[in-house]
Design an enzyme around this catalytic site. Structure first.
Site, PDB file in Angstrom:
ATOM      1  N   LYS A  60       0.111  -6.538  -3.707  1.00  0.00           N
ATOM      2  CA  LYS A  60       0.744  -6.600  -2.378  1.00  0.00           C
ATOM      3  C   LYS A  60       0.822  -8.073  -1.977  1.00  0.00           C
ATOM      4  O   LYS A  60       0.016  -8.565  -1.175  1.00  0.00           O
ATOM      5  CB  LYS A  60      -0.070  -5.759  -1.388  1.00  0.00           C
ATOM      6  CG  LYS A  60       0.740  -5.355  -0.160  1.00  0.00           C
ATOM      7  CD  LYS A  60       0.084  -4.200   0.555  1.00  0.00           C
ATOM      8  CE  LYS A  60       0.716  -3.913   1.895  1.00  0.00           C
ATOM      9  NZ  LYS A  60       2.129  -3.576   1.859  1.00  0.00           N
ATOM     10  N   GLU A 113      10.697   2.447  -5.923  1.00  0.00           N
ATOM     11  CA  GLU A 113      10.158   2.609  -4.572  1.00  0.00           C
ATOM     12  C   GLU A 113      11.085   1.961  -3.559  1.00  0.00           C
ATOM     13  O   GLU A 113      12.072   1.316  -3.901  1.00  0.00           O
ATOM     14  CB  GLU A 113       8.761   2.011  -4.466  1.00  0.00           C
ATOM     15  CG  GLU A 113       8.703   0.514  -4.667  1.00  0.00           C
ATOM     16  CD  GLU A 113       7.284  -0.036  -4.569  1.00  0.00           C
ATOM     17  OE1 GLU A 113       6.534   0.408  -3.688  1.00  0.00           O
ATOM     18  OE2 GLU A 113       6.944  -0.923  -5.376  1.00  0.00           O
ATOM     19  N   ARG A 144      -7.493  -2.679  -3.220  1.00  0.00           N
ATOM     20  CA  ARG A 144      -6.161  -3.165  -3.596  1.00  0.00           C
ATOM     21  C   ARG A 144      -6.034  -4.658  -3.292  1.00  0.00           C
ATOM     22  O   ARG A 144      -5.435  -5.404  -4.057  1.00  0.00           O
ATOM     23  CB  ARG A 144      -5.075  -2.369  -2.875  1.00  0.00           C
ATOM     24  CG  ARG A 144      -3.673  -2.708  -3.385  1.00  0.00           C
ATOM     25  CD  ARG A 144      -2.633  -1.770  -2.838  1.00  0.00           C
ATOM     26  NE  ARG A 144      -2.533  -1.838  -1.390  1.00  0.00           N
ATOM     27  CZ  ARG A 144      -1.849  -0.966  -0.636  1.00  0.00           C
ATOM     28  NH1 ARG A 144      -1.212   0.039  -1.220  1.00  0.00           N
ATOM     29  NH2 ARG A 144      -1.782  -1.095   0.657  1.00  0.00           N
TER      30      ARG A 144
HETATM   31  N1  PLP Z   1       5.302   0.160  -1.491  1.00  0.00           N
HETATM   32  C1  PLP Z   1       5.480  -0.969  -0.782  1.00  0.00           C
HETATM   33  C2  PLP Z   1       6.406  -1.989  -1.340  1.00  0.00           C
HETATM   34  C3  PLP Z   1       4.807  -1.163   0.434  1.00  0.00           C
HETATM   35  O1  PLP Z   1       4.974  -2.276   1.146  1.00  0.00           O
HETATM   36  C4  PLP Z   1       3.942  -0.150   0.899  1.00  0.00           C
HETATM   37  C5  PLP Z   1       3.206  -0.342   2.151  1.00  0.00           C
HETATM   38  O2  PLP Z   1       2.118  -0.792   2.152  1.00  0.00           O
HETATM   39  C6  PLP Z   1       3.777   0.996   0.129  1.00  0.00           C
HETATM   40  C7  PLP Z   1       4.475   1.120  -1.052  1.00  0.00           C
HETATM   41  C8  PLP Z   1       2.859   2.086   0.565  1.00  0.00           C
HETATM   42  O3  PLP Z   1       1.521   1.697   0.436  1.00  0.00           O
HETATM   43  P1  PLP Z   1       0.418   2.292   1.402  1.00  0.00           P
HETATM   44  O4  PLP Z   1       0.579   3.751   1.384  1.00  0.00           O
HETATM   45  O5  PLP Z   1      -0.868   1.842   0.808  1.00  0.00           O
HETATM   46  O6  PLP Z   1       0.658   1.718   2.741  1.00  0.00           O
HETATM   47  C1  COI Z   2       2.508  -1.093   5.208  1.00  0.00           C
HETATM   48  O1  COI Z   2       2.902   0.053   5.270  1.00  0.00           O
HETATM   49  O2  COI Z   2       1.349  -1.409   5.513  1.00  0.00           O
HETATM   50  C2  COI Z   2       3.373  -2.174   4.776  1.00  0.00           C
HETATM   51  O3  COI Z   2       2.856  -3.181   4.377  1.00  0.00           O
HETATM   52  C3  COI Z   2       4.824  -1.990   4.859  1.00  0.00           C
HETATM   53  C4  COI Z   2       5.579  -3.096   5.512  1.00  0.00           C
HETATM   54  C5  COI Z   2       5.326  -3.215   6.963  1.00  0.00           C
HETATM   55  C6  COI Z   2       5.520  -4.360   4.769  1.00  0.00           C
END
Ligand code: PLP
Ligand code: COI
Length: 369
Positions: free
Chosen positions: A214, A250, A112
């Site tokens: 991200k 989300e 990612r």
């Molecule tokens: N959506 C957003 C905007 C986030 O910041 C996160 C956190 O990383 C997620 C979704 C969930 O992603 P992940 O499960 O890879 O942490």
């Molecule tokens: C994560 O879950 O890793 C995120 O980036 C969420 C937040 C702390 C920005």
């Protein structure tokens, strides 16, 4: 209340907000030799012993090394400072019962981050370098990995920033890749308890923008709506799709999922949603371990009656059950508002069991440090 008969986890609902550590933790400072109260961990910065740094110049990343210095010295012309040329990741290291340490799907975070870098015209960090950097940081900061069973984990924050001398709107001449870590507990106060969220009138990302990457700009856009939500007593806000404002996308820091009345796992499909690794994992676990039908599709804000349970999921959020969603002047209450719903509980046990090594992981999900 429907759903509560099979619910095992019954906790009081908590008012909103992101959890910070209690005063027992030497917060936002170098903790020196003091000990951590693992039960008091929230989600706050703490200077740990070492972080990894690698520089990109003249077309390549250097070998990278650990440093004790947590201050970056960068040019005032850095594109990261002016044009938001930066991206980051979040993943966790978990202490297992036998004392070993697991990283959860770090290859997915590496991939990612490569996609985020490509979107922002930054050089990609190879997967092997990404995972090796995470391993080195965990090993060097092993004393900060919360004990097995404490509910805490070591949160890793890899990031890439554009640096070097520049002023025009163009890609940077140099880049830094770094990984630091902090011990964390629950992201949302109360963790695995039902939380209320509010639908925001703002968008966090544009239809063909950077929502799926991200990158810091998405989070800058979510600061004001998130603060408004917390001021009003909600855990955070939920964004609707930026094109029609009729479908859930989300949370500002986590993905959304819901369980239909006939036990289907549903999560929004949208090009502006961050493709979360927790969400991906839950989809696979719901299908392969819980035997549920799984779909990515439209979650219309005016059709929430389809669902009996809902949740936010992410690395920081883990699984945070959603008890209610405020939309305009109406609070939609899920059946599981008082008790965590049974499907959410099963998903939580499966996911967290895999992460700390208590439940057998699907092939390739766990990397030992
Ligand atoms: N959506 C957003 C905007 C986030 O910041 C996160 C956190 O990383 C997620 C979704 C969930 O992603 P992940 O499960 O890879 O942490
Ligand atoms: C994560 O879950 O890793 C995120 O980036 C969420 C937040 C702390 C920005």
């Amino acid at each position: 209340m429907q759903g509560s008969a099979t619910a095992h986890l019954a906790f009081p609902r908590t008012a909103g907000g992101i959890s910070t550590s209690s005063s027992k933790l030497p917060n936002e400072t170098n903790m020196g030799e003091s000990t951590i109260d693992w039960s008091a961990l929230g989600f706050s910065y703490l200077k740990t012993d070492y972080r990894y740094l690698s520089h990109w110049k003249d077309g390549q990343w250097d070998a990278g090394s650990l440093t004790e210095d947590n201050i970056l010295h960068i040019s005032e012309g850095s594109t990261a400072l002016h044009y938001g040329q930066q991206c980051f990741e979040g993943l966790k290291a978990y202490r297992c019962k036998d004392g070993s340490i697991n990283l959860f799907r770090p290859d997915q975070n590496a991939l990612r981050m490569q996609r985020s870098c490509a979107r922002l015209l930054m050089p990609q960090v190879p997967t092997e370098q990404f995972i090796e950097a995470c391993r080195q940081v965990v090993k060097a900061n092993e004393r900060f990995v919360p004990p097995y069973g404490s509910g805490g984990a070591l949160y890793m924050r890899p990031f890439v920033i554009g640096v070097g001398e520049n002023i025009g709107v163009r890609t940077a001449p140099e880049f830094i890749f770094s990984v630091f870590c902090i011990p964390v507990g629950a992201y949302f106060k109360g963790g695995m308890t039902p939380h209320d969220f509010v639908i925001s009138g703002y968008d966090r990302a544009a239809p063909n923008g950077t929502g799926a990457a991200k990158v810091g700009g998405n989070y800058a856009a979510s600061l004001l709506p998130g603060a408004d939500a917390k001021r009003d007593g909600f855990a955070d806000c939920i964004y609707l799709d930026p094109a029609s404002h009729s479908k859930i996308e989300e949370v500002g820091s986590a993905n959304f999922f819901a369980i239909t009345q006939d036990d289907e796992f549903v999560t929004p499909r949208s090009p502006s949603v961050l493709p979360g690794i927790t969400r991906l994992s839950l989809m696979e676990l719901a299908r392969d371990r819980l035997g549920l039908k799984v779909s990515e599709g439209d979650v219309h804000i005016d059709q929430l009656d389809r669902f009996k349970e809902a949740g936010a999921c992410g690395t920081a959020a883990v699984i945070t059950p959603i008890g209610g969603i405020q939309y305009g002047d109406k609070l939609h209450v899920f059946h599981s508002r008082e008790d965590v719903g049974p499907v959410t509980q099963r998903l939580y046990r499966e996911l967290t069991g895999i992460q700390c090594g208590d439940v057998e992981a699907p092939a390739g999900w766990v990397v030992k440090v």
